[in-house]
Design a protein around this motif. Structure first.
Motif, PDB file in Angstrom:
ATOM      1  N   ARG A  99       0.870  -1.173   0.000  1.00 13.29           N
ATOM      2  CA  ARG A  99       0.000   0.000   0.000  1.00 13.29           C
ATOM      3  C   ARG A  99       0.905   1.220   0.000  1.00 13.29           C
ATOM      4  O   ARG A  99       2.045   1.153  -0.429  1.00 13.29           O
ATOM      5  N   GLN A 100       0.430   2.311   0.516  1.00 12.22           N
ATOM      6  CA  GLN A 100       1.200   3.552   0.506  1.00 12.22           C
ATOM      7  C   GLN A 100       2.525   3.419   1.257  1.00 12.22           C
ATOM      8  O   GLN A 100       2.595   2.806   2.307  1.00 12.22           O
ATOM      9  N   ARG A 101       3.555   3.961   0.680  1.00  9.82           N
ATOM     10  CA  ARG A 101       4.921   3.939   1.188  1.00  9.82           C
ATOM     11  C   ARG A 101       5.395   2.532   1.501  1.00  9.82           C
ATOM     12  O   ARG A 101       5.472   1.690   0.648  1.00  9.82           O
ATOM     13  N   ARG A 102       5.688   2.241   2.757  1.00 11.31           N
ATOM     14  CA  ARG A 102       6.227   0.930   3.117  1.00 11.31           C
ATOM     15  C   ARG A 102       5.182   0.030   3.761  1.00 11.31           C
ATOM     16  O   ARG A 102       5.496  -1.009   4.305  1.00 11.31           O
ATOM     17  N   LYS A 103       3.935   0.420   3.711  1.00 13.31           N
ATOM     18  CA  LYS A 103       2.860  -0.364   4.327  1.00 13.31           C
ATOM     19  C   LYS A 103       2.490  -1.532   3.406  1.00 13.31           C
ATOM     20  O   LYS A 103       2.495  -1.416   2.197  1.00 13.31           O
ATOM     21  N   ALA A 104       2.136  -2.648   4.023  1.00 12.89           N
ATOM     22  CA  ALA A 104       1.742  -3.828   3.245  1.00 12.89           C
ATOM     23  C   ALA A 104       0.539  -4.492   3.912  1.00 12.89           C
ATOM     24  O   ALA A 104       0.334  -4.353   5.122  1.00 12.89           O
ATOM     25  N   VAL A 105      -0.249  -5.193   3.114  1.00 10.87           N
ATOM     26  CA  VAL A 105      -1.331  -6.014   3.646  1.00 10.87           C
ATOM     27  C   VAL A 105      -1.184  -7.412   3.060  1.00 10.87           C
ATOM     28  O   VAL A 105      -0.694  -7.589   1.950  1.00 10.87           O
ATOM     29  N   THR A 106      -1.600  -8.397   3.827  1.00  8.69           N
ATOM     30  CA  THR A 106      -1.590  -9.781   3.389  1.00  8.69           C
ATOM     31  C   THR A 106      -3.025 -10.178   3.091  1.00  8.69           C
ATOM     32  O   THR A 106      -3.913  -9.949   3.917  1.00  8.69           O
ATOM     33  N   ILE A 107      -3.258 -10.751   1.924  1.00  7.95           N
ATOM     34  CA  ILE A 107      -4.604 -11.151   1.525  1.00  7.95           C
ATOM     35  C   ILE A 107      -4.640 -12.675   1.401  1.00  7.95           C
ATOM     36  O   ILE A 107      -3.801 -13.270   0.725  1.00  7.95           O
ATOM     37  N   VAL A 108      -5.618 -13.285   2.050  1.00  9.10           N
ATOM     38  CA  VAL A 108      -5.800 -14.733   2.018  1.00  9.10           C
ATOM     39  C   VAL A 108      -7.096 -15.023   1.272  1.00  9.10           C
ATOM     40  O   VAL A 108      -8.174 -14.603   1.695  1.00  9.10           O
ATOM     41  N   VAL A 109      -6.984 -15.722   0.146  1.00 12.80           N
ATOM     42  CA  VAL A 109      -8.139 -16.051  -0.685  1.00 12.80           C
ATOM     43  C   VAL A 109      -8.300 -17.573  -0.699  1.00 12.80           C
ATOM     44  O   VAL A 109      -7.319 -18.299  -0.796  1.00 12.80           O
ATOM     45  N   GLY A 110      -9.520 -18.050  -0.599  1.00 19.39           N
ATOM     46  CA  GLY A 110      -9.787 -19.472  -0.730  1.00 19.39           C
ATOM     47  C   GLY A 110     -10.079 -20.188   0.571  1.00 19.39           C
ATOM     48  O   GLY A 110     -10.313 -21.395   0.571  1.00 19.39           O
ATOM     49  N   MET A 111     -10.069 -19.493   1.692  1.00 23.34           N
ATOM     50  CA  MET A 111     -10.387 -20.156   2.960  1.00 23.34           C
ATOM     51  C   MET A 111     -11.855 -20.575   3.014  1.00 23.34           C
ATOM     52  O   MET A 111     -12.222 -21.434   3.796  1.00 23.34           O
ATOM     53  N   ASP A 112     -12.702 -19.980   2.163  1.00 22.02           N
ATOM     54  CA  ASP A 112     -14.112 -20.382   2.135  1.00 22.02           C
ATOM     55  C   ASP A 112     -14.293 -21.754   1.489  1.00 22.02           C
ATOM     56  O   ASP A 112     -15.367 -22.339   1.580  1.00 22.02           O
ATOM     57  N   THR A 113     -13.242 -22.294   0.864  1.00 19.45           N
ATOM     58  CA  THR A 113     -13.335 -23.644   0.281  1.00 19.45           C
ATOM     59  C   THR A 113     -12.933 -24.725   1.271  1.00 19.45           C
ATOM     60  O   THR A 113     -13.061 -25.902   0.964  1.00 19.45           O
ATOM     61  N   VAL A 114     -12.452 -24.326   2.441  1.00 22.34           N
ATOM     62  CA  VAL A 114     -12.055 -25.294   3.466  1.00 22.34           C
ATOM     63  C   VAL A 114     -13.312 -25.716   4.224  1.00 22.34           C
ATOM     64  O   VAL A 114     -14.008 -24.870   4.782  1.00 22.34           O
ATOM     65  N   PRO A 115     -13.635 -27.011   4.226  1.00 25.77           N
ATOM     66  CA  PRO A 115     -14.862 -27.436   4.890  1.00 25.77           C
ATOM     67  C   PRO A 115     -14.782 -27.282   6.411  1.00 25.77           C
ATOM     68  O   PRO A 115     -13.757 -27.547   7.019  1.00 25.77           O
ATOM     69  N   GLY A 116     -15.891 -26.813   6.986  1.00 24.70           N
ATOM     70  CA  GLY A 116     -16.002 -26.703   8.435  1.00 24.70           C
ATOM     71  C   GLY A 116     -15.290 -25.515   9.044  1.00 24.70           C
ATOM     72  O   GLY A 116     -15.077 -25.472  10.250  1.00 24.70           O
ATOM     73  N   VAL A 117     -14.910 -24.530   8.235  1.00 28.30           N
ATOM     74  CA  VAL A 117     -14.195 -23.366   8.746  1.00 28.30           C
ATOM     75  C   VAL A 117     -15.028 -22.120   8.463  1.00 28.30           C
ATOM     76  O   VAL A 117     -15.502 -21.915   7.347  1.00 28.30           O
ATOM     77  N   LYS A 118     -15.205 -21.293   9.495  1.00 30.24           N
ATOM     78  CA  LYS A 118     -15.899 -20.015   9.326  1.00 30.24           C
ATOM     79  C   LYS A 118     -14.855 -18.918   9.152  1.00 30.24           C
ATOM     80  O   LYS A 118     -13.876 -18.847   9.898  1.00 30.24           O
ATOM     81  N   LEU A 119     -15.088 -18.055   8.158  1.00 25.91           N
ATOM     82  CA  LEU A 119     -14.102 -17.026   7.854  1.00 25.91           C
ATOM     83  C   LEU A 119     -13.925 -16.037   9.002  1.00 25.91           C
ATOM     84  O   LEU A 119     -12.833 -15.529   9.224  1.00 25.91           O
TER      85      LEU A 119
END
Length: 184
Positions: A99-119
């Motif tokens: 993101r801006q300057r030295r800031k970063a975010v981590t994005i996790v996609v696909g956890m909704d395909t794991v059975p029995g797990v609530k996001l």
């Protein structure tokens, strides 16, 4: 592109040239952005297999019955039966976005395909583990993603494997546009 972004149809040859030989990565990126590919009605009509119909064995028993008697016998039985388990292709992709300057975010996609797990539970676990903000967001393709404040790609992958019992071969890191299996 004709359906989602008609103005970019002219860029398709450049896109194919860029992903030459890496069509699986192109397809994964398109599915991630626009959602799953729609089903072909021709294939669905001609090659669909109904696993519910078990009349193959019982056809001889019902051959002498009238149509109404066949319908009465083929109605679904009441009571407790074995639950059908839908197998889902589990694939979790973790990427870091600056993101801006030295800031970063981590994005996790696909956890909704794991059975029995609530996001929400996964997001809460990330929030506790990394002592930062974590939230569940909707994607443009209709799916859901978890956004974590900070660069936690490796630690998030290790936590997903250890805490949520996701197979290690189903966790991928997005490094400069290439999906690399996590080897933790």
């Amino acid at each position: 592109y004709e359906q989602y972004q008609p103005d970019k149809v002219g860029d398709v040859p450049k896109l194919l040239e860029k992903y030459d030989g890496k069509y699986d990565k192109l397809f994964t990126a398109l599915v991630k952005k626009y959602g799953p590919e729609p089903e072909d009605p021709y294939i669905t009509a001609n090659y669909a297999s109904d696993s519910d119909d078990s009349d193959d064995d019982g056809e001889g028993k019902m051959s002498g019955l009238s149509l109404e008697e066949k319908k009465a016998r083929s109605k679904k039985r009441r009571g407790v039966g074995a639950k059908k388990v839908n197998k889902v292709d589990t694939r979790v992709i973790i990427q870091k976005i600056r993101r801006q300057r030295r800031k970063a975010v981590t994005i996790v996609v696909g956890m909704d395909t794991v059975p029995g797990v609530k996001l929400k539970d996964v997001s809460k676990e990330f929030r506790i583990k990394f002592a930062g903000s974590s939230s569940v967001k909707d994607t443009a393709g209709g799916g859901k993603e978890i956004v974590i404040q900070g660069d936690h790609t490796d630690a998030a992958a290790a936590l997903i494997i250890k805490k949520f019992k996701v197979p290690a071969d189903a966790v991928f890191l997005d490094i400069d546009g290439e999906f690399v299996p996590f080897a933790g």
